[in-house]
Scaffold this motif. Structure first.
Motif, PDB file in Angstrom:
ATOM      1  N   ASP A 122       0.824  -1.217   0.000  1.00 15.98           N
ATOM      2  CA  ASP A 122       0.000   0.000   0.000  1.00 15.98           C
ATOM      3  C   ASP A 122       0.852   1.259   0.000  1.00 15.98           C
ATOM      4  OD1 ASP A 122      -2.219  -1.655   0.079  1.00 15.98           O
ATOM      5  OD2 ASP A 122      -2.336  -1.602   2.279  1.00 15.98           O
ATOM      6  N   GLY A 123       1.916   1.246  -0.772  1.00 16.09           N
ATOM      7  CA  GLY A 123       2.760   2.420  -0.886  1.00 16.09           C
ATOM      8  C   GLY A 123       3.648   2.687   0.298  1.00 16.09           C
ATOM      9  N   GLU A 124       3.792   1.730   1.202  1.00 13.87           N
ATOM     10  CA  GLU A 124       4.642   1.910   2.375  1.00 13.87           C
ATOM     11  C   GLU A 124       5.592   0.730   2.495  1.00 13.87           C
ATOM     12  OE1 GLU A 124       2.200   2.320   5.766  1.00 13.87           O
ATOM     13  OE2 GLU A 124       1.420   4.298   5.216  1.00 13.87           O
ATOM     14  N   LEU A 337      12.322   6.947   2.903  1.00 13.70           N
ATOM     15  CA  LEU A 337      12.184   8.399   2.790  1.00 13.70           C
ATOM     16  C   LEU A 337      11.458   8.799   1.516  1.00 13.70           C
ATOM     17  CD1 LEU A 337      15.711   9.546   4.039  1.00 13.70           C
ATOM     18  CD2 LEU A 337      13.542   9.852   5.227  1.00 13.70           C
ATOM     19  N   ARG A 338      11.771   8.146   0.395  1.00 11.76           N
ATOM     20  CA  ARG A 338      11.120   8.515  -0.868  1.00 11.76           C
ATOM     21  C   ARG A 338       9.651   8.107  -0.867  1.00 11.76           C
ATOM     22  NH1 ARG A 338      14.920  10.745   0.033  1.00 11.76           N
ATOM     23  NH2 ARG A 338      16.870  10.847  -1.136  1.00 11.76           N
ATOM     24  N   LEU A 339       9.337   6.955  -0.290  1.00 12.90           N
ATOM     25  CA  LEU A 339       7.935   6.549  -0.226  1.00 12.90           C
ATOM     26  C   LEU A 339       7.123   7.459   0.688  1.00 12.90           C
ATOM     27  CD1 LEU A 339       8.223   2.642  -0.047  1.00 12.90           C
ATOM     28  CD2 LEU A 339       7.509   4.020  -2.002  1.00 12.90           C
ATOM     29  N   GLU A 340       7.756   8.007   1.714  1.00 11.28           N
ATOM     30  CA  GLU A 340       7.069   8.919   2.628  1.00 11.28           C
ATOM     31  C   GLU A 340       7.075  10.354   2.137  1.00 11.28           C
ATOM     32  OE1 GLU A 340       5.325   8.046   5.216  1.00 11.28           O
ATOM     33  OE2 GLU A 340       5.816   5.909   4.964  1.00 11.28           O
ATOM     34  N   GLY A 341       7.716  10.635   1.014  1.00  8.27           N
ATOM     35  CA  GLY A 341       7.685  11.977   0.447  1.00  8.27           C
ATOM     36  C   GLY A 341       8.763  12.908   0.948  1.00  8.27           C
ATOM     37  N   TYR A 342       9.813  12.393   1.569  1.00 12.72           N
ATOM     38  CA  TYR A 342      10.912  13.233   2.045  1.00 12.72           C
ATOM     39  C   TYR A 342      12.045  13.218   1.023  1.00 12.72           C
ATOM     40  CZ  TYR A 342       8.629  13.096   6.602  1.00 12.72           C
ATOM     41  OH  TYR A 342       7.722  13.204   7.633  1.00 12.72           O
ATOM     42  N   GLY A 343      12.589  14.386   0.762  1.00 16.54           N
ATOM     43  CA  GLY A 343      13.702  14.496  -0.179  1.00 16.54           C
ATOM     44  C   GLY A 343      15.011  14.877   0.467  1.00 16.54           C
ATOM     45  N   CYS A 344      15.075  14.835   1.792  1.00 15.34           N
ATOM     46  CA  CYS A 344      16.281  15.260   2.496  1.00 15.34           C
ATOM     47  C   CYS A 344      17.338  14.163   2.433  1.00 15.34           C
ATOM     48  CB  CYS A 344      15.956  15.579   3.955  1.00 15.34           C
ATOM     49  SG  CYS A 344      15.252  14.197   4.868  1.00 15.34           S
ATOM     50  N   GLY A 345      18.573  14.563   2.657  1.00 19.14           N
ATOM     51  CA  GLY A 345      19.662  13.608   2.728  1.00 19.14           C
ATOM     52  C   GLY A 345      19.784  13.007   4.120  1.00 19.14           C
TER      53      GLY A 345
END
Length: 430
Positions: A122-124, A337-345
């Motif tokens: 489910d996208g997670e 991180l990418r699945l949760e929408g975070y783009g930070c390093g």
């Protein structure tokens, strides 16, 4: 005409076999496939079961590698990522990324390779699982940078697994001849076999000494040749009854008439000393693991200096293993991180290997502060001596005496006496 009709071709497609081997497809077009050594993996696991020192050394390495954490540029992302790493299911009733890395590293050290899977639902990112190396094979691609993880389907055929981007594969100590890794136990089968034979012989000797066998010899005298067989049977029966009742806890004496000799079978044989060969074999096995002997309970004249050097070498070995595991942790964290929408390093941070490193660093910092305090005290002493010399020079020129008056010179207390800078006697710092 109907006389020469062509026979209808029957469908010769073979039926799917229900009883088949699941270990692999022995025949067929296997070009490009790299077997990961299923038989070798079973051999290495047998070595761990047969030699406790090797098994303990691998568990020591896994424990000493330590835990892992992640630092992100976004505080909210770091908080949620830490919660995910602490609570992610890893199968078999275990939770947390450290439990996954323990199982992953165990497979990597034993089999020479480790495989894992990131489960997305489910996208997670729902779970991270560690797989069995024996259940997969590798298919090399057109270049050394490409390979495909394959598995067996329900028909027994070897096919590529569908979601390659979610699979994890790590080789241990890859070589030019073995680019997909070699086991830590690769050089141990011969020595492990020798050690097992020695211990098996020791067990047989102790069993013989604890459960001795007797030889009863009856020597008939002259004129008793006709009764020799009958007396021999009587002695054998009486001896058997005595031994059976002794095993049951009863005390029974054995009485014989004539020349009867009772000896313990094998009592004259000398038991070989196994300390030297066993130690030589264990030294070879322990040296391959990289664990200092004192950590495994082996005291081989290890001094404190030698132990410190061995600890430094072990730290280097553990750092190399951490470098191998870091890309696995990075792939897991990056996917979450990418699945949760975070783009930070982010940055993977490993825990300290042991408390000895912290203790040594604290001692070094303490020594630095001690040297700094001594340097400041010396500067104050030199400053106090210069001020005292200047005051003494002014008094010799007939200037005003300290404290007023023109009488004989009286030593005066420096202004900073008692506030640091040493102990002052007669106006001079000592």
């Amino acid at each position: 005409m109907g006389l020469f009709k062509k026979k209808e071709k029957k469908d010769r497609t073979p039926a799917l076999a229900q009883l088949r081997r699941q270990t692999g497809w022995r025949f067929g077009a296997l070009e490009g496939y790299v077997p990961l050594g299923q038989g070798e993996v079973r051999l290495y696991r047998t070595i761990r079961e047969a030699v406790p020192v090797v098994d303990a050394a691998i568990y020591k390495i896994i424990r000493l590698v330590g835990g892992v954490s992640v630092r992100c540029g976004d505080r909210e992302a770091q908080r949620r990522l830490e919660q995910f790493l602490a609570r992610v299911p890893v199968g078999r009733g275990q939770i947390g990324i450290n439990a996954f890395l323990d199982c992953y590293l165990d497979s990597m050290l034993t089999a020479g390779q480790a495989v894992g899977e990131m489960v997305v639902r489910d996208g997670e990112l729902a779970a991270v699982l560690c797989g069995r190396v024996e259940d997969v094979q590798l298919q090399e691609g057109a270049s050394p940078l490409e390979f495909t993880v394959c598995g067996w389907d329900e028909t027994g055929a070897l096919r590529p697994l569908p979601r390659q981007e979610l699979l994890l594969f790590t080789p241990f100590d890859p070589e030019a001849e073995h680019p997909y890794g070699v086991s830590l136990l690769r050089s141990m089968p011969f020595l492990a076999e020798l050690l097992s034979k020695i211990y098996h012989a020791m067990g047989a000797n102790w069993e013989r000494m604890g459960n001795v066998r007797f030889a009863v010899v009856y020597k008939p005298q002259s004129g008793e040749s006709g009764l020799a067989q009958e007396r021999s049977e009587q002695i054998a029966q009486a001896w058997s009854r005595a031994m059976e009742q002794t095993r049951s806890g009863e005390v029974r004496d054995f009485v014989a008439v004539g020349d009867v000799e009772i000896r313990v079978i094998g009592a004259d044989n000398q038991v070989l000393d196994s300390e030297v060969p066993v130690r030589q074999i264990l030294e070879q096995l322990v040296s391959r693991t990289g664990i200092p002997p004192f950590m495994l309970g082996l005291s081989w004249s290890s001094t404190e200096r030698m132990s410190a050097q061995q600890a430094d070498i072990l730290t280097s070995e553990l750092t190399a293993i951490r470098r191998t595991l870091t890309p696995v942790v990075e792939r897991i964290c990056e996917l979450w991180l990418r699945l949760e929408g975070y783009g930070c390093g982010f940055q993977v941070v490993w825990d300290d290997i042991n408390l000895q490193d912290c203790l040594e660093e604290a001692k070094a910092e303490w020594y630095v502060q001690q040297a700094r305090r001594l340097r400041l005290e010396n500067d104050e002493l030199e400053k106090g001596e210069k001020d005292g010399d200047q005051k003494d020079g002014g008094s010799a020129d007939g200037g005003e005496r300290p404290g007023g008056g023109h009488g004989p010179h009286q030593p005066a207390e420096p202004a900073d006496a008692g506030t640091g800078g040493g102990v002052y006697l007669r106006g001079a710092a000592v």
